[in-house]
Design an enzyme around this catalytic site. Structure first.
Site, PDB file in Angstrom:
ATOM      1  N   ASP A 129       0.733  -1.227  -0.052  1.00  0.00           N
ATOM      2  CA  ASP A 129       0.103  -0.071  -0.160  1.00  0.00           C
ATOM      3  C   ASP A 129       0.817   1.371  -0.059  1.00  0.00           C
ATOM      4  O   ASP A 129       1.892   1.339   0.931  1.00  0.00           O
ATOM      5  CB  ASP A 129      -0.801   0.082   1.209  1.00  0.00           C
ATOM      6  CG  ASP A 129      -2.233  -0.731   1.034  1.00  0.00           C
ATOM      7  OD1 ASP A 129      -2.657  -0.722  -0.263  1.00  0.00           O
ATOM      8  OD2 ASP A 129      -2.723  -1.189   2.010  1.00  0.00           O
ATOM      9  N   GLU A 186     -13.891  -2.988  -1.976  1.00  0.00           N
ATOM     10  CA  GLU A 186     -14.031  -3.008  -0.480  1.00  0.00           C
ATOM     11  C   GLU A 186     -15.628  -2.656  -0.122  1.00  0.00           C
ATOM     12  O   GLU A 186     -15.826  -1.557  -0.210  1.00  0.00           O
ATOM     13  CB  GLU A 186     -12.926  -2.399   0.409  1.00  0.00           C
ATOM     14  CG  GLU A 186     -13.022  -2.415   1.982  1.00  0.00           C
ATOM     15  CD  GLU A 186     -11.918  -1.978   2.594  1.00  0.00           C
ATOM     16  OE1 GLU A 186     -12.262  -2.136   3.936  1.00  0.00           O
ATOM     17  OE2 GLU A 186     -10.952  -1.491   2.147  1.00  0.00           O
TER      18      GLU A 186
END
Length: 271
Positions: A90, A189
């Site tokens: 990330d 998500e």
């Protein structure tokens, strides 16, 4: 005579082939050498060095405080452990938003200093310039749409995203835009399963769901959540595959009790 079996490294190309033939992709997080060794040996396809390290490793309330240096430290530890999985890292909050030049230098640092295989970046059309710039350097990029935890203060809540048609439509467009830019995959998500199915079918590239239903091309969970190391975090999408909190707790209690009761070490355990 034992034949040494060559481990075939997972690449973005292999992930694309998996989607094409309908084979689901498994992805889990890892942040350190020991855990990454176990995850890789168990046959997981993608290891995400997530900014969720901010929560599960450092105890922060959000993913915002973790720094680029800390992400590189975690990623390096994981890279040293892994023989097979694709390792994605990330880009942390503040290292790519609004400045594509900074986004590129952040991504280059991750690749050079950790040895990881690609980066993940949250957002849609707003970050298109950053995504393009990183891709021009030959760095694989994974997108992330729906609930984007780095924007928690904008949303004000971790509830399901894209339930309203306007937000759902933006997500559809963002997904196509990320694909057009050249992302090799997208994490979806906490969005309705129906929308995730529609988006997954509209894209050539793989989708990885977390709380996005069974029709994504793969699934991801945070390792500490699925192993039951974390107490108290039980969203609907989480399936807990073990209860390591209790296993570890009871082992440590036994150790304490043996030390205090002078049962450890015994005669066999000394020199």
């Amino acid at each position: 005579m034992s034949v040494h079996k060559e481990v075939k490294r997972i690449t973005t190309h292999i992930l694309q082939e998996m989607k094409n033939r309908g084979e689901k992709i498994s992805m889990l997080t890892a942040y350190d050498y020991s855990m990454a060794t176990i995850v890789d040996n168990a046959g997981v396809d993608i290891i995400l060095v997530g900014d969720s390290a901010s929560n599960v490793m450092a105890g922060h309330e959000t993913t915002l405080p973790i720094t680029l240096d800390q992400m590189i430290y975690h990623a390096s530890s994981v890279v040293r452990a892994v023989n097979r999985a694709l390792i994605i890292v990330d880009l942390p909050f503040g290292t790519y938003q609004g400045n594509s030049k900074e986004a590129l230098s952040s991504a280059i640092r991750i690749m050079k200093e950790s040895g990881a295989h690609g980066v993940k970046i949250e957002g849609g059309v707003e970050i298109a310039e950053s995504v393009s710039r990183i891709l021009t350097a030959g760095i694989p990029v994974m997108g992330h749409l729906g609930l984007t935890p780095q924007s928690i203060y904008k949303f004000g809540t971790y509830t399901v995203r894209a339930k309203e048609e306007a937000e759902a439509q933006k997500l559809r467009e963002d997904a196509l835009k990320l694909q057009d830019l050249g992302c090799f995959g997208i994490v979806l998500e906490k969005i309705p399963a129906k929308l995730a199915k529609e988006v997954s079918e509209s894209l050539q590239i793989p989708t990885i769901g977390i709380g996005a239903g069974q029709h994504c091309d793969g699934q991801v969970l945070v390792i500490h959540d699925m192993l039951g190391i974390n107490k108290g975090f039980k969203p609907r999408f989480l399936r807990q595959y073990a209860n390591l909190y209790d296993v570890m707790n009871s082992a440590i209690k036994s150790y304490v009790s043996d030390v205090k009761g002078q049962r450890f070490p015994n005669e066999q355990e000394q020199y």
